[in-house]
Design a protein around this motif. Structure first.
Motif, mmCIF file in Angstrom:
data_model
loop_
_atom_site.group_PDB
_atom_site.id
_atom_site.type_symbol
_atom_site.label_atom_id
_atom_site.label_comp_id
_atom_site.label_asym_id
_atom_site.label_seq_id
_atom_site.Cartn_x
_atom_site.Cartn_y
_atom_site.Cartn_z
ATOM 1 N N UNK A 45 1.585 6.744 -2.776
ATOM 2 C CA UNK A 45 1.944 8.038 -3.346
ATOM 3 C C UNK A 45 3.199 8.473 -2.607
ATOM 4 N N UNK A 46 4.243 8.753 -3.365
ATOM 5 C CA UNK A 46 5.521 9.161 -2.783
ATOM 6 C C UNK A 46 5.996 10.410 -3.504
ATOM 7 N N UNK A 47 6.547 11.348 -2.752
ATOM 8 C CA UNK A 47 7.034 12.533 -3.437
ATOM 9 C C UNK A 47 7.661 13.570 -2.541
ATOM 10 N N UNK A 48 8.090 14.603 -3.208
ATOM 11 C CA UNK A 48 8.703 15.770 -2.600
ATOM 12 C C UNK A 48 8.027 16.983 -3.233
ATOM 13 N N UNK A 49 6.860 17.369 -2.696
ATOM 14 C CA UNK A 49 6.113 18.463 -3.332
ATOM 15 C C UNK A 49 6.831 19.797 -3.178
ATOM 16 N N UNK A 53 -5.859 4.343 -2.733
ATOM 17 C CA UNK A 53 -6.829 3.324 -2.355
ATOM 18 C C UNK A 53 -7.010 3.380 -0.837
ATOM 19 N N UNK A 54 -8.110 2.891 -0.304
ATOM 20 C CA UNK A 54 -8.214 2.769 1.158
ATOM 21 C C UNK A 54 -7.027 1.961 1.687
ATOM 22 N N UNK A 55 -6.428 2.441 2.748
ATOM 23 C CA UNK A 55 -5.247 1.863 3.391
ATOM 24 C C UNK A 55 -3.975 2.045 2.568
ATOM 25 N N UNK A 56 -4.046 2.851 1.502
ATOM 26 C CA UNK A 56 -2.850 3.184 0.733
ATOM 27 C C UNK A 56 -1.920 4.049 1.565
ATOM 28 N N UNK A 57 -0.660 4.086 1.167
ATOM 29 C CA UNK A 57 0.376 4.772 1.939
ATOM 30 C C UNK A 57 0.866 6.017 1.219
ATOM 31 N N UNK A 58 0.985 7.100 1.974
ATOM 32 C CA UNK A 58 1.576 8.354 1.512
ATOM 33 C C UNK A 58 2.922 8.523 2.195
ATOM 34 N N UNK A 103 5.233 9.500 6.858
ATOM 35 C CA UNK A 103 4.562 8.329 6.302
ATOM 36 C C UNK A 103 3.188 8.239 6.946
ATOM 37 N N UNK A 104 2.156 8.149 6.086
ATOM 38 C CA UNK A 104 0.772 8.123 6.560
ATOM 39 C C UNK A 104 -0.013 7.068 5.790
ATOM 40 N N UNK A 105 -1.032 6.506 6.439
ATOM 41 C CA UNK A 105 -1.898 5.515 5.804
ATOM 42 C C UNK A 105 -3.286 6.116 5.647
ATOM 43 N N UNK A 106 -3.823 6.022 4.428
ATOM 44 C CA UNK A 106 -5.170 6.530 4.197
ATOM 45 C C UNK A 106 -6.170 5.679 4.968
ATOM 46 N N UNK A 117 0.450 20.939 1.495
ATOM 47 C CA UNK A 117 -0.846 20.490 2.012
ATOM 48 C C UNK A 117 -1.732 20.026 0.864
ATOM 49 N N UNK A 118 -1.699 20.760 -0.248
ATOM 50 C CA UNK A 118 -2.497 20.338 -1.388
ATOM 51 C C UNK A 118 -2.055 18.962 -1.872
ATOM 52 N N UNK A 119 -0.750 18.711 -1.862
ATOM 53 C CA UNK A 119 -0.225 17.401 -2.255
ATOM 54 C C UNK A 119 -0.873 16.309 -1.396
ATOM 55 N N UNK A 120 -0.981 16.547 -0.106
ATOM 56 C CA UNK A 120 -1.593 15.571 0.810
ATOM 57 C C UNK A 120 -3.071 15.378 0.512
ATOM 58 N N UNK A 121 -3.790 16.459 0.264
ATOM 59 C CA UNK A 121 -5.218 16.386 -0.050
ATOM 60 C C UNK A 121 -5.430 15.609 -1.351
#
Length: 194
Positions: A85-89, A118-123, A176-179, A107-111
């Motif tokens: 998931x990539x973006x500029x909320x 998916x598990x280990x997906x990247x934000x 950049x964060x990993x689920x 914050x809602x975008x992150x939630x």
């Protein structure tokens, strides 16, 4: 609506930081006019949600194979999970959910990303530099993020990154964060017992 369409240089930076394969599913949950879609490999593997009907029409015209929904991120429910998931909320809006909870828009975008990855997906997202920067004031939001994501890194962006929109100085960053995966939590608990 808090719209600040992301400049192509920043979209390219985000795409390069992710470097997805031709098989990865990628979403922008507030896609605007679809600027990020220019930099990802397979149009039919891209998903977007946009509230503004005019921006939606632009995306539909420019990227006819993108899986696009006209609607609010708060009710967006695709029937699959994403690798990225990539973006500029939108920044600093107060959004209320159906159950009455109030969130900052970023914050809602992150939630929502945590729900859809998916598990280990990247934000990867662009946020104000102040977002999650104060351990005291932002404690609850930081705890929410730490429960869902592992922190991979962040960089400060130039203060004039949005100057083409007339915003000469506004401090932003790319995070950049990993689920986290359920399996990771289970493994950690298992080793604690042994």
């Amino acid at each position: 609506n808090g719209q600040f369409f992301t400049p192509p240089k920043l979209c390219h930076l985000v795409a390069a930081a992710l470097s997805p394969s031709n098989y990865d599913l990628i979403a922008d949950l507030t896609c605007g006019k679809g600027s990020f879609f220019n930099f990802f490999p397979v149009e039919s593997n891209l998903y977007g949600c946009e509230l503004d009907p005019k921006a939606y029409k632009v995306v539909r015209f420019l990227f006819p194979s993108v899986n696009l929904a006209l609607g609010d991120i708060r009710t967006y429910q695709p029937k699959l999970r994403f690798d990225y998931v990539a973006g500029n909320p939108p920044f600093h809006l107060r959004w209320r959910t159906e159950n009455g909870e109030e969130f900052l828009s970023q914050m809602f975008y992150c939630v929502k990303a945590a729900e859809l990855l998916k598990p280990l997906g990247i934000l990867a997202l662009i946020t104000p530099k102040s977002f999650l920067a104060d351990a005291f004031i932002d404690k609850k939001m930081i705890q929410t993020m730490e429960a869902q994501f592992s922190f991979l890194g962040q960089i400060c962006l130039p203060e004039d990154a949005f100057s083409y929109l007339g915003v000469e100085k506004f401090a932003t960053k790319l995070q950049k964060k990993k689920k986290k995966s359920v399996a990771d939590g289970w493994t950690a608990k298992r080793y604690e017992v042994e």
